[in-house]
Design a protein around this motif. Sequence first.
Motif, PDB file in Angstrom:
ATOM      1  N   GLU A  78    -104.966   9.070  58.070  1.00  0.00           N
ATOM      2  CA  GLU A  78    -105.542  10.405  58.216  1.00  0.00           C
ATOM      3  C   GLU A  78    -106.640  10.402  59.270  1.00  0.00           C
ATOM      4  O   GLU A  78    -106.757  11.346  60.072  1.00  0.00           O
ATOM      5  N   THR A  79    -107.438   9.337  59.291  1.00  0.00           N
ATOM      6  CA  THR A  79    -108.497   9.221  60.287  1.00  0.00           C
ATOM      7  C   THR A  79    -107.913   9.125  61.695  1.00  0.00           C
ATOM      8  O   THR A  79    -108.419   9.740  62.644  1.00  0.00           O
ATOM      9  N   ILE A  80    -106.830   8.345  61.830  1.00  0.00           N
ATOM     10  CA  ILE A  80    -106.169   8.212  63.133  1.00  0.00           C
ATOM     11  C   ILE A  80    -105.685   9.574  63.625  1.00  0.00           C
ATOM     12  O   ILE A  80    -105.871   9.934  64.794  1.00  0.00           O
ATOM     13  N   LEU A  81    -105.066  10.330  62.724  1.00  0.00           N
ATOM     14  CA  LEU A  81    -104.554  11.657  63.099  1.00  0.00           C
ATOM     15  C   LEU A  81    -105.689  12.592  63.499  1.00  0.00           C
ATOM     16  O   LEU A  81    -105.606  13.277  64.531  1.00  0.00           O
ATOM     17  N   GLN A  82    -106.740  12.640  62.706  1.00  0.00           N
ATOM     18  CA  GLN A  82    -107.855  13.531  63.007  1.00  0.00           C
ATOM     19  C   GLN A  82    -108.552  13.140  64.305  1.00  0.00           C
ATOM     20  O   GLN A  82    -108.961  14.013  65.090  1.00  0.00           O
ATOM     21  N   ASN A  83    -108.691  11.836  64.538  1.00  0.00           N
ATOM     22  CA  ASN A  83    -109.311  11.377  65.791  1.00  0.00           C
ATOM     23  C   ASN A  83    -108.484  11.811  66.997  1.00  0.00           C
ATOM     24  O   ASN A  83    -109.039  12.206  68.032  1.00  0.00           O
ATOM     25  N   TYR A  84    -107.162  11.733  66.858  1.00  0.00           N
ATOM     26  CA  TYR A  84    -106.295  12.154  67.955  1.00  0.00           C
ATOM     27  C   TYR A  84    -106.483  13.648  68.231  1.00  0.00           C
ATOM     28  O   TYR A  84    -106.653  14.050  69.392  1.00  0.00           O
ATOM     29  N   MET A  85    -106.443  14.449  67.179  1.00  0.00           N
ATOM     30  CA  MET A  85    -106.594  15.892  67.355  1.00  0.00           C
ATOM     31  C   MET A  85    -107.936  16.230  67.991  1.00  0.00           C
ATOM     32  O   MET A  85    -108.019  17.097  68.881  1.00  0.00           O
ATOM     33  N   LYS A  87    -109.798  14.257  69.943  1.00  0.00           N
ATOM     34  CA  LYS A  87    -109.855  13.798  71.334  1.00  0.00           C
ATOM     35  C   LYS A  87    -109.028  14.691  72.251  1.00  0.00           C
ATOM     36  O   LYS A  87    -109.472  15.050  73.347  1.00  0.00           O
ATOM     37  N   ILE A  88    -107.818  15.041  71.803  1.00  0.00           N
ATOM     38  CA  ILE A  88    -106.970  15.897  72.625  1.00  0.00           C
ATOM     39  C   ILE A  88    -107.577  17.295  72.763  1.00  0.00           C
ATOM     40  O   ILE A  88    -107.536  17.907  73.844  1.00  0.00           O
ATOM     41  N   SER A  89    -108.161  17.798  71.673  1.00  0.00           N
ATOM     42  CA  SER A  89    -108.814  19.112  71.736  1.00  0.00           C
ATOM     43  C   SER A  89    -109.954  19.086  72.745  1.00  0.00           C
ATOM     44  O   SER A  89    -110.143  20.040  73.524  1.00  0.00           O
ATOM     45  N   ASP A  90    -110.709  17.995  72.740  1.00  0.00           N
ATOM     46  CA  ASP A  90    -111.807  17.852  73.694  1.00  0.00           C
ATOM     47  C   ASP A  90    -111.273  17.791  75.128  1.00  0.00           C
ATOM     48  O   ASP A  90    -111.847  18.399  76.051  1.00  0.00           O
ATOM     49  N   MET A  91    -110.155  17.090  75.318  1.00  0.00           N
ATOM     50  CA  MET A  91    -109.560  17.002  76.658  1.00  0.00           C
ATOM     51  C   MET A  91    -109.002  18.345  77.115  1.00  0.00           C
ATOM     52  O   MET A  91    -109.032  18.665  78.311  1.00  0.00           O
ATOM     53  N   LEU A  92    -108.482  19.122  76.178  1.00  0.00           N
ATOM     54  CA  LEU A  92    -107.972  20.444  76.529  1.00  0.00           C
ATOM     55  C   LEU A  92    -109.096  21.338  77.043  1.00  0.00           C
ATOM     56  O   LEU A  92    -108.909  22.121  77.992  1.00  0.00           O
ATOM     57  N   VAL A  93    -110.279  21.212  76.433  1.00  0.00           N
ATOM     58  CA  VAL A  93    -111.403  22.074  76.795  1.00  0.00           C
ATOM     59  C   VAL A  93    -112.136  21.556  78.033  1.00  0.00           C
ATOM     60  O   VAL A  93    -112.377  22.301  78.996  1.00  0.00           O
ATOM     61  N   HIS A  94    -112.469  20.269  78.010  1.00  0.00           N
ATOM     62  CA  HIS A  94    -113.337  19.730  79.061  1.00  0.00           C
ATOM     63  C   HIS A  94    -112.587  19.143  80.256  1.00  0.00           C
ATOM     64  O   HIS A  94    -113.130  19.092  81.364  1.00  0.00           O
ATOM     65  N   ASP A  95    -111.361  18.671  80.030  1.00  0.00           N
ATOM     66  CA  ASP A  95    -110.603  18.072  81.136  1.00  0.00           C
ATOM     67  C   ASP A  95    -109.461  18.951  81.631  1.00  0.00           C
ATOM     68  O   ASP A  95    -108.691  18.523  82.492  1.00  0.00           O
ATOM     69  N   GLN A  96    -109.376  20.175  81.044  1.00  0.00           N
ATOM     70  CA  GLN A  96    -108.301  21.086  81.437  1.00  0.00           C
ATOM     71  C   GLN A  96    -106.945  20.371  81.394  1.00  0.00           C
ATOM     72  O   GLN A  96    -106.162  20.387  82.344  1.00  0.00           O
ATOM     73  N   GLN A 117     -99.662   5.655  71.113  1.00  0.00           N
ATOM     74  CA  GLN A 117    -100.307   4.776  70.131  1.00  0.00           C
ATOM     75  C   GLN A 117    -100.424   5.454  68.772  1.00  0.00           C
ATOM     76  O   GLN A 117    -100.166   4.843  67.735  1.00  0.00           O
ATOM     77  N   THR A 118    -100.804   6.725  68.781  1.00  0.00           N
ATOM     78  CA  THR A 118    -101.022   7.435  67.522  1.00  0.00           C
ATOM     79  C   THR A 118     -99.726   7.616  66.743  1.00  0.00           C
ATOM     80  O   THR A 118     -99.669   7.364  65.542  1.00  0.00           O
ATOM     81  N   ALA A 128     -95.159  14.508  61.468  1.00  0.00           N
ATOM     82  CA  ALA A 128     -94.811  15.925  61.498  1.00  0.00           C
ATOM     83  C   ALA A 128     -96.039  16.774  61.844  1.00  0.00           C
ATOM     84  O   ALA A 128     -95.947  17.727  62.636  1.00  0.00           O
ATOM     85  N   GLU A 129     -97.188  16.429  61.258  1.00  0.00           N
ATOM     86  CA  GLU A 129     -98.416  17.167  61.573  1.00  0.00           C
ATOM     87  C   GLU A 129     -98.768  17.040  63.052  1.00  0.00           C
ATOM     88  O   GLU A 129     -99.175  18.011  63.702  1.00  0.00           O
TER      89      GLU A 129
END
Length: 248
Positions: A78-85, A87-96, A117-118, A128-129
């Motif tokens: 669960e931690t791995i999944l949340q960390n991925y979400m 990080k990707i959310s941050d990249m969507l906002v800050h790295d376009q 990796q995830t 699935a999530e």
Amino acid sequence: MEQPTSEDTQPPLQPSGMPEERRQRGAQDWNRWLLLLLILVLCLGFVSTNLFQAQNARMLSQQAQNGQIQLAHEQQRETILQNYMNKISDMLVHDQLLTKRKASDPAKIAADALTRQTFSRLDGDRKAELMRFIYQTKLVSNDSVVLNLQDVDISNARLGQIDIRDTYLVGANMSGSDLHGAILSDAILTFTNLAGANLSKADLHACDLHNTNLAGANLRDATGLTPDQISQVRSLRGATMPDGTVHR
């Protein structure tokens, strides 16, 4: 010559109490054996009870330990999944991230590596999530392909009833996944591995199945599968077709 008297010819008399003493002695010996046997049975019962209790305690301890290990694994995934979400959310906002289409772009390279990796570290439910997340963030949309899912391990994912239409899933390993009732219309499944996948009642309208591996897949009651699509499939060996027949 003196004749023997009647008294001399009579056998010597046995003590009158001898047989009774023997019976008593025999009874005492028997009682001792019974007592020893009873003690032995009690000792064996005591030892058996202790062994059973010790074994039961070890089993309960092992079950508790296995439960703790399983819980730890669940929390880790669960931690791995949340960390991925996150990080990707941050990249969507800050790295376009949605604008990063070139394979050489650092943000895209990082996102691809993190995705690969995830997926490999998650169980079927969390895969699935993760798939829903990258679909909703349009990272695998046919109109804006950002993530490269080539050989990404999405196998055995529990994707029943998922809606991932119009997605770019080229080369993904989705073997053994449960996709019953899934909406895959207009999805590009070129070179995708769907061997052994459950696609019963799935919507496959306008899917690109060029070189798709459907060996052993369940396609019973799947909709939208045309002869032209079937002709493009790499393998249908052992697959259950929409009409219920098994492909040879």
